[in-house]
Design a protein around this motif. Sequence first.
Motif: not given
Length: 176
Positions: A50-54, A66-71
Motif C-alpha cells: 500500500x505504501x509503495x502504491x500510494x 489494474x489495481x491488482x496488477x500494480x499491487x
Amino acid sequence: MSGDDDARAAEINQTVYDELRAIAHRRLRNVGGPGGNGTLNTTSLVHEAFLKLSAGPDSEWRDRTHFLSAAAVAMRHILVDRARARASTKRGGDVTRVTLDHDALAADDEPAALLEIEDALDKLGAIAPRLARLVVLRFYGGLTDMEIAEALEVTPRTVQRDWLKARMLLQRALAP
C-alpha cells in the motif's frame, strides 16, 4: 464528501485491503510455518505494498484488475528487495534447487531461489515482455487467467498458451 460517500469509500478500501491480504497470504503461506523463520507476515507485506502504491506517480486505478496488477508488481519488488538483502548477508552456502513452485517465490529462508527466479524473469522480460508480465501477475498477484487476460488485453486461451511458453522458457533459464 457526504456521509454516504465516506461509508462507500471505507467499504471499497476494506474490500481492496481484504483482497490484498488474501493475495499476500497465498504468497507467504509457508513463511513462518514449522521450521520457517517468517519475519515478513501478510499484514507487513500488504502495508508495504500500500505504501509503495500510494507513493507512486500513478494512483488512479482504472478498475480492480489494474489495481491488482500494480499491487502484484509492488509485492514482487518488496519480496525481491527483501531476498536481495537477505542474500547479501548469506553469501555462499549450499546451492538450492530452484523451481517454479509458488512457495519458492515467497520463501523467506530461500532468498537465493527467489533471486534466481527474478534473474530468469528479467531475461524473459527482455525477449518476451508479455510473458514476463503474465508470470508477475500470476505468481506475485495471484490473478486468475480471466483477470490476467483482462490486464493484458488478450483472451483467456492466449493466457493459457502464454503460460505454457513462459514456464518452458523459465525452466530452461533455471536449469543447471
